[in-house]
Design a protein around this motif. Sequence first.
Motif, mmCIF file in Angstrom:
data_model
loop_
_atom_site.group_PDB
_atom_site.id
_atom_site.type_symbol
_atom_site.label_atom_id
_atom_site.label_comp_id
_atom_site.label_asym_id
_atom_site.label_seq_id
_atom_site.Cartn_x
_atom_site.Cartn_y
_atom_site.Cartn_z
ATOM 1 N N ASP A 222 0.829 -1.111 0.086
ATOM 2 C CA ASP A 222 -0.085 -0.459 -0.333
ATOM 3 C C ASP A 222 0.828 1.200 -0.266
ATOM 4 O O ASP A 222 0.519 2.474 -0.843
ATOM 5 C CB ASP A 222 -1.148 0.046 1.136
ATOM 6 N N THR A 223 1.806 1.201 0.875
ATOM 7 C CA THR A 223 2.464 2.221 0.487
ATOM 8 C C THR A 223 3.946 2.348 0.147
ATOM 9 O O THR A 223 4.523 3.429 0.185
ATOM 10 C CB THR A 223 2.463 3.236 2.111
ATOM 11 N N HIS A 224 4.479 1.446 -0.288
ATOM 12 C CA HIS A 224 5.782 1.018 -0.971
ATOM 13 C C HIS A 224 6.975 1.869 0.166
ATOM 14 O O HIS A 224 8.062 1.582 -0.413
ATOM 15 C CB HIS A 224 5.417 1.840 -2.779
ATOM 16 N N LEU A 225 6.683 1.692 1.080
ATOM 17 C CA LEU A 225 8.135 1.973 2.271
ATOM 18 C C LEU A 225 8.830 0.534 2.520
ATOM 19 O O LEU A 225 7.834 -0.734 1.947
ATOM 20 C CB LEU A 225 7.548 1.954 3.378
ATOM 21 N N THR B 237 15.144 3.847 1.207
ATOM 22 C CA THR B 237 13.753 4.695 1.519
ATOM 23 C C THR B 237 14.220 6.554 1.716
ATOM 24 O O THR B 237 15.150 6.872 2.343
ATOM 25 C CB THR B 237 12.317 4.585 2.442
ATOM 26 N N VAL B 238 13.269 7.216 1.172
ATOM 27 C CA VAL B 238 13.983 8.942 1.607
ATOM 28 C C VAL B 238 12.397 9.240 3.002
ATOM 29 O O VAL B 238 12.888 10.292 3.934
ATOM 30 C CB VAL B 238 13.658 9.716 0.286
ATOM 31 N N ASP B 239 11.862 8.439 2.829
ATOM 32 C CA ASP B 239 11.344 9.236 4.509
ATOM 33 C C ASP B 239 12.271 8.887 5.699
ATOM 34 O O ASP B 239 12.445 7.961 6.087
ATOM 35 C CB ASP B 239 9.940 7.681 4.010
ATOM 36 N N VAL B 240 12.010 9.867 6.142
ATOM 37 C CA VAL B 240 12.830 9.739 7.034
ATOM 38 C C VAL B 240 11.599 9.750 8.825
ATOM 39 O O VAL B 240 12.660 9.580 9.140
ATOM 40 C CB VAL B 240 13.150 11.550 7.491
ATOM 41 N N ASN B 241 10.774 8.765 8.861
ATOM 42 C CA ASN B 241 10.062 8.236 9.539
ATOM 43 C C ASN B 241 9.765 7.070 9.821
ATOM 44 O O ASN B 241 8.910 5.996 10.292
ATOM 45 C CB ASN B 241 8.576 9.287 9.508
ATOM 46 N N VAL B 242 11.026 6.269 8.968
ATOM 47 C CA VAL B 242 11.229 5.147 9.032
ATOM 48 C C VAL B 242 12.205 4.550 9.814
ATOM 49 O O VAL B 242 13.520 5.263 10.069
ATOM 50 C CB VAL B 242 10.826 4.511 7.602
#
Length: 191
Positions: A41-44, A177-182
Motif C-alpha cells: 500500500d505505501t511502498h515503504l 527509502t527517503v522517508d525520514v519517519n522509518v
Amino acid sequence: MSRIMKRFILLTILSCLCFSQLVYAKESSALSGYWLTRKDDTHLPSSVIQLHVDDDGSLYGQVIVGFYEVNAPLPDRVCSRCSARTVDGRYGVAHNQEIVGSYAVWGFKKRNTNTWVNGNLIRIKTGQRYRANMTLRSPDKLDVRAYYGVFYKTLRWERLTRTQVEDVCRGDISSVTVDVNVRSFCVPLKK
C-alpha cells in the motif's frame, strides 16, 4: 607393486577426493544474498530477507531486518496470527515467535540458474502460508510469485548489498527509502 603404479594409485585417489569435494560443496545461487521487501500500500520498506542454499540444496530465507514507521503504532515483534500451519520443522514462523530472526521463506527447489520453485513463504500480517516460486529478473530484481489456490500475486524484491544492510542496521536507511519517519530493527549479521 612398482613405484609408478603406487604413484598412479595415489594420484587417482587424491583426484577422486578433490572431485568429490567440488561435487558436494555447498551450492550457492544467484538468488543468495539480501533482499528488500516493500509494503503493497505505501511502498515503504517492510523487511530484509537473507536468502541461502541449505545443506539439502533447497533455498531458504531469514528475516534479518524489520522496518516500522515512527508515527504509527509499533508493529508486533511476534507473529500473533501464525499457527502450527505456518511451521515446517525448523523453518516457518510459529505462533508468538519473534518475526525478525525467523525463517519465513523456505523449501524452494532449483529449476534452473534463475528460477526456484515449490517453496513456502509466510505473510506475517495475516499469518498465512503460501506456496511460491522465485525468478531472478535481473541481478537486482527478484519476482516472488505467491499462490493462493489458482490465484497468485507477484511481489518484486530488490537486492541489497551487505554494506547497505549494515548501514540500515546502524540507522542509515537512506539507501532504501527517503522517508525520514522509518526506522529499522535487526538481528546481528553473520560474517
